[in-house]
Design a protein around this motif. Structure first.
Motif, PDB file in Angstrom:
ATOM      1  N   PRO A 124      47.468  33.788  44.536  1.00 22.17           N
ATOM      2  CA  PRO A 124      46.704  33.942  43.299  1.00 22.17           C
ATOM      3  C   PRO A 124      45.274  33.417  43.402  1.00 22.17           C
ATOM      4  O   PRO A 124      44.338  34.042  42.895  1.00 22.17           O
ATOM      5  N   GLU A 125      45.086  32.284  44.088  1.00 25.48           N
ATOM      6  CA  GLU A 125      43.738  31.732  44.206  1.00 25.48           C
ATOM      7  C   GLU A 125      42.850  32.624  45.071  1.00 25.48           C
ATOM      8  O   GLU A 125      41.664  32.806  44.784  1.00 25.48           O
ATOM      9  N   GLU A 185      36.147  36.968  41.488  1.00 27.98           N
ATOM     10  CA  GLU A 185      34.932  36.231  41.136  1.00 27.98           C
ATOM     11  C   GLU A 185      33.733  36.738  41.924  1.00 27.98           C
ATOM     12  O   GLU A 185      32.620  36.859  41.387  1.00 27.98           O
ATOM     13  N   MET A 186      33.957  37.044  43.200  1.00 32.46           N
ATOM     14  CA  MET A 186      32.872  37.609  44.010  1.00 32.46           C
ATOM     15  C   MET A 186      32.470  38.991  43.502  1.00 32.46           C
ATOM     16  O   MET A 186      31.277  39.321  43.419  1.00 32.46           O
ATOM     17  N   SER A 241      29.414  44.498  51.275  1.00 35.73           N
ATOM     18  CA  SER A 241      30.196  43.386  50.726  1.00 35.73           C
ATOM     19  C   SER A 241      31.279  43.890  49.783  1.00 35.73           C
ATOM     20  O   SER A 241      32.422  43.431  49.829  1.00 35.73           O
ATOM     21  N   LEU A 242      30.919  44.845  48.927  1.00 36.36           N
ATOM     22  CA  LEU A 242      31.895  45.380  47.982  1.00 36.36           C
ATOM     23  C   LEU A 242      32.988  46.170  48.688  1.00 36.36           C
ATOM     24  O   LEU A 242      34.141  46.167  48.233  1.00 36.36           O
ATOM     25  N   ILE A 276      40.386  38.257  36.030  1.00 33.83           N
ATOM     26  CA  ILE A 276      40.020  36.858  36.229  1.00 33.83           C
ATOM     27  C   ILE A 276      40.680  35.984  35.168  1.00 33.83           C
ATOM     28  O   ILE A 276      41.222  34.906  35.475  1.00 33.83           O
ATOM     29  N   THR A 277      40.647  36.429  33.931  1.00 31.26           N
ATOM     30  CA  THR A 277      41.244  35.658  32.835  1.00 31.26           C
ATOM     31  C   THR A 277      42.737  35.459  33.045  1.00 31.26           C
ATOM     32  O   THR A 277      43.265  34.351  32.858  1.00 31.26           O
ATOM     33  N   ARG A 278      43.436  36.522  33.433  1.00 34.97           N
ATOM     34  CA  ARG A 278      44.876  36.401  33.664  1.00 34.97           C
ATOM     35  C   ARG A 278      45.171  35.402  34.780  1.00 34.97           C
ATOM     36  O   ARG A 278      46.090  34.578  34.673  1.00 34.97           O
ATOM     37  N   LEU A 279      44.396  35.483  35.870  1.00 35.81           N
ATOM     38  CA  LEU A 279      44.622  34.588  37.003  1.00 35.81           C
ATOM     39  C   LEU A 279      44.302  33.135  36.642  1.00 35.81           C
ATOM     40  O   LEU A 279      45.022  32.216  37.032  1.00 35.81           O
TER      41      LEU A 279
END
Length: 228
Positions: A84-85, A92-93, A158-159, A215-218
């Motif tokens: 998960p992290e 986040e990236m 990067s993407l 992101i919010t769920r994680l």
């Protein structure tokens, strides 16, 4: 002596044997044919693909650098297992650069609408068939259509790597915990419409919200785990 710039034109990117091997391995990983923690053996891959060990070794090094593979304790390589992290860090990236890149593409009008529609059509079929591996790959193609014509090649590269990790994490972790694929499919249609209409500010907001929900769920899960 004066130098004529035309004497040495820029070199195009060639598709080497190691590129082809890397593409084959990546496809197997992202489609789920190679599972997380599965060890990859150079000789076995070379025999399966009918190539020498050298391009296989080069491909494994490249895929390790991109994050899809990880080095094992005995110095072999295995398909990376994302926790998960790890997935949170990927999102986040993406949040830092993907909304901006998508907005740049919308403003410039360099978007390939036909290819994006094809990706969404494929995604629709995979949604109905409940084929999560296929859907994840179709989603990856859609997202790449949104940002790939951004003028900043560093951002695009990067993407590309981040989208590979997203595809890996989506099937192996996110969708197992949160069945959000239908909502994400609807959000993709909203993003497509905004890009086609060159509403750059709306595109940036939509893509940001699209990423932020994961992101919010994680982060919520992290908080619950920390609370015991």
């Amino acid at each position: 002596m004066e130098h004529d710039e035309a004497v040495l034109p820029p070199l195009g990117r060639s598709t080497t044997r190691s590129d082809l091997v890397a593409a084959s391995i990546k496809s197997a990983i992202l489609s789920g044919r190679l599972r997380p923690d599965e060890v990859l053996v150079e000789r076995r891959i070379a025999d399966q693909l009918g190539v020498s060990k050298t391009p296989v070794r080069e491909a494994l090094i490249a895929l390790t650098s991109s994050g899809l593979l990880t080095v094992t304790r005995n110095r072999g390589v295995a398909v990376r297992r994302l926790g998960p992290e790890d997935v949170l860090h990927v999102y986040e990236m993406r949040m830092l650069i993907e909304p901006w890149a998508a907005a740049q593409v919308a403003a410039a009008g360099t978007f390939d609408a036909l290819e994006a529609r094809r990706a969404l059509d494929e995604a629709a079929r995979f949604v109905e068939a409940d084929d999560h591996a296929g859907l994840s790959l179709a989603n990856r193609r859609f997202h790449r259509c949104i940002y790939s014509t951004c003028a900043n090649e560093l951002v695009v590269r990067s993407l590309d790597d981040l989208q590979d990790l997203t595809a890996l994490g989506t099937v192996s972790l996110l969708w197992e915990r949160w069945p959000t694929w239908r909502a994400e499919f609807d959000e993709h249609h909203e993003i497509l419409a905004a890009v086609q209409e060159r509403r750059a500010a709306d595109v940036e907001e939509l893509v940001r919200g699209h990423i932020q929900r994961s992101i919010t769920r994680l982060r919520d899960q992290q908080a619950r785990a920390a609370a015991g």
